[in-house]
Design a protein around this motif. Sequence first.
Motif, PDB file in Angstrom:
ATOM      1  N   GLY A  42     -61.953  17.662 121.490  1.00 22.12           N
ATOM      2  CA  GLY A  42     -61.547  16.769 120.398  1.00 22.12           C
ATOM      3  C   GLY A  42     -61.656  17.423 119.028  1.00 22.12           C
ATOM      4  N   ASP A  43     -60.969  16.835 118.030  1.00 23.14           N
ATOM      5  CA  ASP A  43     -60.968  17.385 116.676  1.00 23.14           C
ATOM      6  C   ASP A  43     -61.636  16.468 115.657  1.00 23.14           C
ATOM      7  N   ASP A  44     -61.455  15.136 115.807  1.00 18.21           N
ATOM      8  CA  ASP A  44     -61.964  14.179 114.830  1.00 18.21           C
ATOM      9  C   ASP A  44     -63.464  13.975 115.019  1.00 18.21           C
ATOM     10  N   PRO A  45     -64.320  14.301 114.024  1.00 17.38           N
ATOM     11  CA  PRO A  45     -65.780  14.149 114.193  1.00 17.38           C
ATOM     12  C   PRO A  45     -66.185  12.720 114.516  1.00 17.38           C
ATOM     13  N   GLN A  46     -65.581  11.729 113.829  1.00 18.12           N
ATOM     14  CA  GLN A  46     -65.951  10.339 114.127  1.00 18.12           C
ATOM     15  C   GLN A  46     -65.546   9.956 115.547  1.00 18.12           C
ATOM     16  N   ALA A  47     -64.363  10.388 115.929  1.00 22.47           N
ATOM     17  CA  ALA A  47     -63.904  10.095 117.285  1.00 22.47           C
ATOM     18  C   ALA A  47     -64.838  10.750 118.297  1.00 22.47           C
ATOM     19  N   ARG A  48     -65.246  11.991 117.984  1.00 25.65           N
ATOM     20  CA  ARG A  48     -66.161  12.685 118.894  1.00 25.65           C
ATOM     21  C   ARG A  48     -67.491  11.950 118.993  1.00 25.65           C
ATOM     22  N   LEU A  49     -67.973  11.449 117.864  1.00 25.23           N
ATOM     23  CA  LEU A  49     -69.242  10.725 117.871  1.00 25.23           C
ATOM     24  C   LEU A  49     -69.140   9.461 118.713  1.00 25.23           C
ATOM     25  N   ARG A  50     -68.033   8.687 118.477  1.00 24.14           N
ATOM     26  CA  ARG A  50     -67.858   7.462 119.278  1.00 24.14           C
ATOM     27  C   ARG A  50     -67.722   7.803 120.763  1.00 24.14           C
ATOM     28  N   HIS A  51     -66.983   8.871 120.985  1.00 20.88           N
ATOM     29  CA  HIS A  51     -66.799   9.311 122.375  1.00 20.88           C
ATOM     30  C   HIS A  51     -68.133   9.724 122.994  1.00 20.88           C
ATOM     31  N   THR A  52     -68.958  10.396 122.190  1.00 21.42           N
ATOM     32  CA  THR A  52     -70.278  10.827 122.681  1.00 21.42           C
ATOM     33  C   THR A  52     -71.138   9.632 123.070  1.00 21.42           C
ATOM     34  N   LEU A  53     -71.152   8.629 122.217  1.00 26.52           N
ATOM     35  CA  LEU A  53     -71.958   7.442 122.514  1.00 26.52           C
ATOM     36  C   LEU A  53     -71.479   6.754 123.788  1.00 26.52           C
ATOM     37  N   ARG A  54     -70.138   6.614 123.892  1.00 23.77           N
ATOM     38  CA  ARG A  54     -69.602   5.987 125.103  1.00 23.77           C
ATOM     39  C   ARG A  54     -69.897   6.830 126.340  1.00 23.77           C
ATOM     40  N   THR A  55     -69.832   8.123 126.137  1.00 20.86           N
ATOM     41  CA  THR A  55     -70.097   9.030 127.262  1.00 20.86           C
ATOM     42  C   THR A  55     -71.506   8.853 127.793  1.00 20.86           C
ATOM     43  N   PHE A  56     -72.492   8.890 126.893  1.00 20.49           N
ATOM     44  CA  PHE A  56     -73.874   8.776 127.342  1.00 20.49           C
ATOM     45  C   PHE A  56     -74.185   7.392 127.893  1.00 20.49           C
ATOM     46  N   GLU A  57     -73.566   6.382 127.330  1.00 25.18           N
ATOM     47  CA  GLU A  57     -73.733   5.045 127.915  1.00 25.18           C
ATOM     48  C   GLU A  57     -73.183   5.008 129.332  1.00 25.18           C
ATOM     49  N   SER A  58     -72.014   5.598 129.521  1.00 31.39           N
ATOM     50  CA  SER A  58     -71.408   5.628 130.853  1.00 31.39           C
ATOM     51  C   SER A  58     -72.240   6.447 131.828  1.00 31.39           C
ATOM     52  N   LEU A  59     -72.716   7.588 131.358  1.00 34.77           N
ATOM     53  CA  LEU A  59     -73.509   8.449 132.231  1.00 34.77           C
ATOM     54  C   LEU A  59     -74.819   7.787 132.644  1.00 34.77           C
ATOM     55  N   ILE A  60     -75.469   7.149 131.684  1.00 31.38           N
ATOM     56  CA  ILE A  60     -76.721   6.466 131.996  1.00 31.38           C
ATOM     57  C   ILE A  60     -76.475   5.341 133.006  1.00 31.38           C
ATOM     58  N   GLU A  61     -75.386   4.611 132.808  1.00 32.09           N
ATOM     59  CA  GLU A  61     -75.079   3.501 133.702  1.00 32.09           C
ATOM     60  C   GLU A  61     -74.704   4.005 135.088  1.00 32.09           C
ATOM     61  N   ALA A  62     -74.033   5.157 135.150  1.00 31.16           N
ATOM     62  CA  ALA A  62     -73.577   5.695 136.432  1.00 31.16           C
ATOM     63  C   ALA A  62     -74.656   6.473 137.171  1.00 31.16           C
ATOM     64  N   SER A  63     -75.762   6.756 136.507  1.00 30.50           N
ATOM     65  CA  SER A  63     -76.819   7.554 137.134  1.00 30.50           C
ATOM     66  C   SER A  63     -77.328   6.899 138.422  1.00 30.50           C
ATOM     67  N   PRO A  64     -77.466   7.665 139.524  1.00 28.38           N
ATOM     68  CA  PRO A  64     -78.027   7.115 140.762  1.00 28.38           C
ATOM     69  C   PRO A  64     -79.535   6.887 140.678  1.00 28.38           C
ATOM     70  N   LEU A  65     -80.151   7.404 139.622  1.00 32.20           N
ATOM     71  CA  LEU A  65     -81.588   7.225 139.428  1.00 32.20           C
ATOM     72  C   LEU A  65     -81.837   6.239 138.285  1.00 32.20           C
ATOM     73  N   PRO A  66     -82.929   5.449 138.390  1.00 34.38           N
ATOM     74  CA  PRO A  66     -83.250   4.504 137.309  1.00 34.38           C
ATOM     75  C   PRO A  66     -83.552   5.238 135.992  1.00 34.38           C
ATOM     76  N   ILE A  67     -82.923   4.772 134.921  1.00 39.48           N
ATOM     77  CA  ILE A  67     -83.184   5.311 133.582  1.00 39.48           C
ATOM     78  C   ILE A  67     -83.517   4.141 132.669  1.00 39.48           C
ATOM     79  N   LEU A  68     -84.584   4.289 131.912  1.00 39.27           N
ATOM     80  CA  LEU A  68     -84.944   3.243 130.954  1.00 39.27           C
ATOM     81  C   LEU A  68     -85.435   3.889 129.665  1.00 39.27           C
TER      82      LEU A  68
END
Length: 400
Positions: A42-68
């Motif tokens: 990506g090129d847009d810093p704000q877009a990258r930041l929003r994408h980063t937040l969504r990414t980590f939310e998705s990854l945490i939710e998809a994790s097969p192990l409990p994360i809190l």
Amino acid sequence: MQFGDELLGVLRLSSRTVWKFSEDEKRFLRAIATRAAALLAGDDPQARLRHTLRTFESLIEASPLPILSIDRNGSVQIWNRAAEELFGWQRHEVVGKSIPLGAQDLEEAARIRQEIDGGRVIRNQEVRWKRKDGTHLDLALSAAPLRDPASAVSGSIAILVDITDRKQREEQAEKTARFREHFVGIVSHDLRNPLTAIVTSAQLLLRYGELPERQARVVARIAASADRMARMIDDLLDFARSRLGGEFPIHRRRIDLRQICEQTVEELEFAYTRQVKLEVYGDPWGDWDPDRMAQVISNLVGNAVQHSEGEVEVSLRGEKDFVVLETHNRGTPIPREVLTHIFEPGRRGTDRSGGLGLGLFIVQQIVLAHGGSIEVRSSESDGTTFTVALPRKGRQKPPQ
């Protein structure tokens, strides 16, 4: 990490312990690589930041192990799907509140929080936490501090692995070990000591008692029965060691198997007043436990003598890397339905068999402990043959 046809980087993951990734974990890692590649492209810093937040939310939710995650005040901020499934509390029941733990669990959690507040990273610390239904789980907890823009600790994030099954297996193994030691102690000491006194007294009476013939026969029967019971105790001890996870004791040294065979066959001939034909070919030397080899020969030849009326043949054949022991008799064949299970504990070849039915099982365990093999053939036309192959050098296999 690939975006379109462009290779942007490589994601590398390592573990301090041996670990085989499950399919769920592999999918999770592929998702991380895909998201990271999208961010790098990506090129847009704000877009990258929003994408980063969504990414980590998705990854945490998809994790097969409990994360809190909890904040500085101890309130839950993250509680993913795996945590819901493991603990039983849904996200809306815990987010914004303290972790729903019992008093003892809370004390442990407070100690962990104190360490994390001090900036320490925790790896694989074993904890015991309560589920919603009141049952407890054994967990391996890894946690790290979260920091605000000023680098002050603002909370923590933790990942958990359920090790309840492993802990239960360990506890069961400890109980089995304690039972084994207790059982072996009772059998070897509390039963063997009075039996030794009986055998010794009977032998002294026979040797020095100058008993009338009828009384001497009675005492001889007592001595023979006590000897048989001593052998049964030895079988029980070996069976307990093999079945309860203990070591099957083997003490190797270089021996002449011909000498062991001759001595054992001579004792059996005297005990059963029967002739046994022994033939030896080639070199019979090797590294074996002499007492265990005598036990194998005594059991196999003794069975052949007891279960046949005709000639019993024993052969010892030295080959390049092995020595082969065979016993053969022309008695009633072992029934086919018994033959396939003959080495299982409690099995007997015929209804006339005495003892506990552990003899052939223990013979097999001794042979396996020496790295050898044993097999049996039995038919009306050819009689019964047990064949034992023993490697000359130690090549130990675990008893089954």
